[in-house]
Design an enzyme around this catalytic site. Sequence first.
Site, short mmCIF file in Angstrom:
data_model
loop_
_atom_site.label_atom_id
_atom_site.label_comp_id
_atom_site.label_asym_id
_atom_site.label_seq_id
_atom_site.Cartn_x
_atom_site.Cartn_y
_atom_site.Cartn_z
CB CYS A 150 70.52 41.25 26.72
SG CYS A 150 70.38 40.06 28.07
CG ASN A 151 72.23 41.49 31.63
OD1 ASN A 151 71.15 42.05 31.69
ND2 ASN A 151 72.39 40.23 31.99
#
Length: 347
Positions: A150-151
């Site tokens: 996600c990051n």
Amino acid sequence: MSFSVAVAGASGYAGGELLRLLAGHPDFAVRTVTAHSNAGQRLIDVQPHLRSLAHLTLVDTTPETLAGHDVVFLALPHGASGALTAHLPADTLVVDCGADHRLESASDWAAFYGGDYFGAWAYGVPELPVAGGTQRSRLAGSRRIAAPGCNASTVALALAPGIRASVIEPEDLVAVLAVGPSGAGKSLKLPNLAGEILGSANPYAVGGVHRHIPEIQQSLRWAGAAKSTISFTPVIVPMSRGILCTATARLVPGTSAAAVRAAWEQAYADEPFVHVLPEGRFPRTADVLGANTALIGLAVDEAVGRVVTITAVDNLTKGTAGAAIQSANLALGLPETAGLCTNGVAP
């Protein structure tokens, strides 16, 4: 046509978000849900918000329970899916939400994860600007897809347009992210207890050691950066879900603010889920809660010669489960937006 679906790791946050989205998908039918320590329990007792799936019971995660489905989504800890997927049929669409198949470089895997390396699959960020187009073309017809970190995908979406358009320099990139603790998973960890995070902002994986760094650099290579350097610092903040990423880069000398904005707007002009906000507007995590949407605000800091991007995503939706389903839609020839929403939940 309805595709039968199994979700492995269905008791966790990512697995729960996959199921929430799949429950409303017009072309997917969830048949099997698996877990480890929660096997044998009713799904509704572990994920009480999934009322429409109350008839399902969690079973053990084995190749046998996952076989026989058209689509298998894996939401397992890193290292758990690689050996499992080797036993699934080649014609089954397998989408791994873990890290096992994201990195092309075995040396990067060894340096940041360790353990057995299982090879790279098609990377599941369809909108990612790459040389000659987008990552979308690499997903059509694929039967093995690696959903992103996600990051990593948030930073890549924030910076890749400028790399591809040669308006920012790939060295001296800086990204600081405010992230919700759900990104760390559901297992009990002291730093993620309410008593530790409420009323506090807590940095972690500081100093170039976060596992998403090589994934970001890989995406930027695909966008045209032969080499990139990035200072990447995530900070846990007291919101259950969401990422607000501030990513900055040095301007290529002589580049105008208009050229910068054009690079991002052209990259995402036709994208249903990645939106560049008007000049002077910047997103909030609340704007994307529950949505498969990335919102990007853009500015040029003339005093220091840097581009500043602010990107908001829901780490569980666009950052993980939404990206996985969006990629699966493309692989199966379904409408890319099927089962996915651009609208957040407010207030």
